[in-house]
Design an enzyme around this catalytic site. Structure first.
Site, PDB file in Angstrom:
ATOM      1  N   ASP A 266      18.948  32.588  14.247  1.00  0.00           N
ATOM      2  CA  ASP A 266      20.072  31.638  14.304  1.00  0.00           C
ATOM      3  C   ASP A 266      19.804  30.305  13.603  1.00  0.00           C
ATOM      4  O   ASP A 266      20.429  29.298  13.947  1.00  0.00           O
ATOM      5  CB  ASP A 266      20.454  31.336  15.765  1.00  0.00           C
ATOM      6  CG  ASP A 266      21.124  32.506  16.460  1.00  0.00           C
ATOM      7  OD1 ASP A 266      21.373  33.532  15.809  1.00  0.00           O
ATOM      8  OD2 ASP A 266      21.403  32.381  17.664  1.00  0.00           O
TER       9      ASP A 266
ATOM     10  N   GLU B  87      26.356  37.744  14.743  1.00  0.00           N
ATOM     11  CA  GLU B  87      27.490  37.695  15.662  1.00  0.00           C
ATOM     12  C   GLU B  87      28.599  36.810  15.093  1.00  0.00           C
ATOM     13  O   GLU B  87      29.684  37.284  14.771  1.00  0.00           O
ATOM     14  CB  GLU B  87      27.006  37.167  17.017  1.00  0.00           C
ATOM     15  CG  GLU B  87      28.001  37.284  18.147  1.00  0.00           C
ATOM     16  CD  GLU B  87      27.351  36.927  19.480  1.00  0.00           C
ATOM     17  OE1 GLU B  87      27.424  37.747  20.408  1.00  0.00           O
ATOM     18  OE2 GLU B  87      26.764  35.824  19.588  1.00  0.00           O
TER      19      GLU B  87
ATOM     20  N   GLU C 195      30.397  30.345  12.486  1.00  0.00           N
ATOM     21  CA  GLU C 195      29.294  29.389  12.506  1.00  0.00           C
ATOM     22  C   GLU C 195      28.474  29.477  11.219  1.00  0.00           C
ATOM     23  O   GLU C 195      27.923  28.470  10.758  1.00  0.00           O
ATOM     24  CB  GLU C 195      28.409  29.615  13.733  1.00  0.00           C
ATOM     25  CG  GLU C 195      29.054  29.166  15.033  1.00  0.00           C
ATOM     26  CD  GLU C 195      28.174  29.391  16.242  1.00  0.00           C
ATOM     27  OE1 GLU C 195      27.871  28.415  16.952  1.00  0.00           O
ATOM     28  OE2 GLU C 195      27.790  30.553  16.494  1.00  0.00           O
TER      29      GLU C 195
ATOM     30  N   HIS D 271      22.132  26.672  14.262  1.00  0.00           N
ATOM     31  CA  HIS D 271      21.625  25.431  14.859  1.00  0.00           C
ATOM     32  C   HIS D 271      21.602  24.308  13.829  1.00  0.00           C
ATOM     33  O   HIS D 271      22.130  23.207  14.066  1.00  0.00           O
ATOM     34  CB  HIS D 271      20.210  25.635  15.397  1.00  0.00           C
ATOM     35  CG  HIS D 271      20.091  26.648  16.487  1.00  0.00           C
ATOM     36  ND1 HIS D 271      19.303  26.451  17.599  1.00  0.00           N
ATOM     37  CD2 HIS D 271      20.635  27.882  16.638  1.00  0.00           C
ATOM     38  CE1 HIS D 271      19.362  27.513  18.390  1.00  0.00           C
ATOM     39  NE2 HIS D 271      20.162  28.400  17.810  1.00  0.00           N
TER      40      HIS D 271
END
Length: 693
Positions: free
Chosen positions: A429, A505, A509, A433
């Site tokens: 990720d 996912e 983002e 972040h």
């Protein structure tokens, strides 16, 4: 779009303090020593080959490939598909296994395999014990192996199926192998090789060195496809590079050997992007391989030119906010800004902290857009107080560190706990972040240029961790850590072994991360960073629309899955899942929301089709009546409803009492009141679009 000039990033880039991670795997187990001095990929298409026992499969189109360190062999599967309303997966069966048997294994070194070279589009695997090397290039219908000189051995091709037919050409350089599962495979060699069928094994009668190429015949063994394979069997790729030539322009350049022309398979998004250019290539429309990513079609040519539709990156909404809505937005904005208090932040998670500061940064830009500068000073101070401790190392409870083992940023918590910060310490990720941090930094650098200049090096370090374009060994960071240059979207799995490969996912983002990088380029006057971030955001967006957004009847996925689902939960290299990491499939509001958040100006480019958006919202709305549904998730559903029914969405948003920790009532009101009417304006308003084609 070549790598940036030396003046774009400081000659001596900032580096966070060094970390001594206790959770990271050892890269030296499966990666050649000469590669270890440079940053290494951590979300690559071959990552499973470098982790733990190195024996989990990876999907290297069109085959699932599995390495066996114990037997120094490579197994390939032309996978079948399993589908139900909940998930789709490709099934690995070792249809053929290729190895080279040497009498004195110890004389040639270690058992197991090593990654000896890698590129954007390929990886070379060597088995030192047998001197057997494979050039695994994505999209190649052939798996190409090479028995090196001095490694003369017996070539063995085994199968779990029964061999029902076996024949060769007169020169003994081509063998046709029929299996009882209905597959037909063709084996080519660079020189004469006598092979015999021993039932479940096809074995060379003598020692061999040279090239071995293996391919399955698509289309149930149709002879016309065999003619195509014959035509291209003598030209093989050893690597492939993806070159950003200009904004929204990407070229694939393969290094090939042998003679003749090169055949590589294109997935559906490739086909759309290739259609924008009259390149020097030939498309073989009838030559198709099946894939979970859609039909893979043959393309002849060693250079592809891919052109994406341009995406404009702007601080504010493209169409503008309705002036009559200013007063409502300003009233809400004042309350949201007044509630900002850096001392009240209790989380030390890099993800949730990033969402909070990006949420605050949105308030400053909304204030600019509705002409209310009085709100900006408090936001500016809040951002200084919250961002600066992460950049100067004074944040209590967590912080950024530099891992020299793989080459990248990890967190203090993640360096000792693999589950901390959602696996950030294992390179999971990172774009999510750090994307939130980049957004907040970009806004602060815009509204406080002196602060921006002071912390520019730290800002560029965070960006480079997942957006570094260079291939220089002197870089602290690997090239495009999360972005897959063949699939044209990001992965988020990090250094964790998964049987289904990498996964992602939230596409929204991911788009936000590259968009935020482009905004940082705007803040610093860096046109190269603007172009790079815009291009990656555009490609990520088109990949999301292609593979995450499900349109019944389109044919991408099986009917039983497409009828039940409108959006993917988690997309894996080898699987499509309706569930989320944090929610079951029937929590549809979460599935929609994770593909929308954070709500930004670029969100509208992710949902350009109002008809699909209506279907998605209609599919989701019944889930909102379930007991315990969070108000924050409802906000994202209503945001999408606002694309086609502003008034209904507006009334629902006004009734909300709580919001996602990265969202606010001010942001949702801004979104609804900036929807406008008419065509999607993103490409039309791209300020450098005339340079793109």
């Amino acid at each position: 779009m070549p790598p940036p000039p030396a003046t774009t990033i400081n000659a001596a880039p900032f580096r966070f303090p060094s970390a001594e991670s206790t959770v990271l795997p050892d890269p030296s187990l499966f990666i050649s020593p000469h590669l270890l001095s440079s940053p290494l990929p951590t979300n690559s298409f071959f990552q499973n080959f470098t982790l733990y026992n190195g024996d989990q499969p990876e999907y290297i189109h069109p085959y699932l490939i599995k390495l066996s360190p114990s037997s120094s062999s490579l197994s390939l599967s032309y996978p079948s598909r399993f589908s139900n309303p909940t998930f789709i997966s490709q099934v690995f069966n070792p249809d053929l296994t290729v190895s080279c048997e040497i009498d004195n294994v110890q004389a040639h070194g270690q058992n197991g395999h090593l990654v000896s070279e890698f590129s954007d589009l390929g990886v070379n695997i060597v088995f030192p014990s047998s001197r057997l090397r494979f050039f695994l290039v994505r999209g190649s219908p052939f798996v190409t192996g090479f028995v090196e000189k001095g490694g003369n051995g017996v070539v063995v091709i085994s199968t779990i199926h029964a061999v029902v037919s076996f024949s060769s050409n007169g020169a003994k350089t081509k063998y046709r192998v029929g299996l009882n599962n209905g597959q037909t495979w063709v084996v080519y060699s660079s020189s004469r090789i006598s092979m015999r069928n021993d039932g479940l094994r096809i074995v060379s009668d003598g020692l061999f060195s040279g090239l071995i190429r293996v391919a399955v015949l698509p289309g149930s063994g149709d002879p016309k496809y065999e003619d195509v394979l014959d035509r291209f069997s003598s030209c093989y790729p050893v690597r492939g590079d993806a070159v950003f030539t200009k904004p929204f322009g990407l070229e694939y350049r393969w290094e090939k050997r042998g003679w003749g022309e090169l055949l590589i398979l294109a997935h559906p998004l490739h086909r759309r992007l290739l259609a924008n250019d009259d390149g020097d290539y030939e498309v073989l429309d009838e030559f198709k391989y099946k894939s979970i990513d859609g039909d893979l079609v043959g393309v002849v040519g060693d250079v592809w030119k891919l052109k994406s539709e341009p995406v404009s990156v702007t601080w504010h909404s493209i169409k503008g906010v309705e002036e009559e809505a200013y007063s409502e937005i300003i009233g809400t904005l004042c309350r949201d800004v007044a509630a900002l208090d850096s001392r009240s932040i209790s989380t030390t998670s890099s993800y949730f902290y990033g969402k909070l500061i990006a949420r605050a940064a949105r308030l400053a830009l909304i204030a600019e857009e509705v002409n209310y500068p009085d709100a900006i000073p408090k936001v500016r101070q809040f951002l200084r107080d919250t961002i600066q401790p992460w950049l100067d190392g004074s944040f209590v409870g967590n912080g950024f560190l530099y891992d020299g083992k793989w080459g990248g940023i990890i967190t203090r918590q993640g360096s000792v706990d693999p589950g901390a910060d959602f696996g950030f310490g294992l390179y999971n990720d990172h774009h999510y972040h750090l994307g939130y941090f980049l957004y907040a930094i970009a806004v602060l650098a815009k509204i406080d240029p002196s602060w921006g200049r002071k912390y520019r090096s730290q800002a560029y370090t965070l960006m480079a961790d997942f957006m570094n374009l260079g291939k220089r060994g002197s870089s602290y960071y690997t090239r495009l850590r999360c972005f897959d240059l063949y699939k044209l979207h990001s992965w988020a799995g990090g250094l964790t072994e998964f049987a289904d490969g990498r996964n992602q996912e939230s596409t929204s983002e991911a788009v936000s991360a590259y968009y935020s990088g482009a905004l940082m380029g705007l803040a610093y006057g860096d046109t190269h960073l603007v172009a790079m971030g815009s291009t990656l955001a555009a490609l990520e967006t088109q990949a999301a629309i292609t593979w995450w957004h499900i349109r019944e009847g389109e044919g991408m996925y099986e009917d039983d899955f497409s009828r039940e689902n409108k959006v993917i939960g988690v997309l894996w290299a080898n699987k499509r899942d309706s569930g989320l990491w944090f929610a079951p499939p029937d929590w549809r509001e979460c599935r929609l929301g994770i593909q929308v958040l954070p709500v930004l100006p670029i969100t509208e480019v992710l949902f350009p089709d109002a008809s699909f958006t209506r279907d998605l919202v209609t599919w989701t709305l019944p889930s909102l009546s379930r007991e315990g549904v969070g108000e924050g998730w409802k906000g994202f559903v209503y945001a999408l409803e606002g694309i086609y029914d502003k008034e209904s969405a507006l009334q629902k948003i006004r009734s909300l009492k709580e919001f996602d920790d990265g969202n606010s009532l001010s942001n949702l009101l801004w979104w609804i009141h900036s929807r406008g009417d008419g065509e999607n304006a993103w490409g039309r308003h791209c300020w450098f679009s005339h340079y793109c084609h």
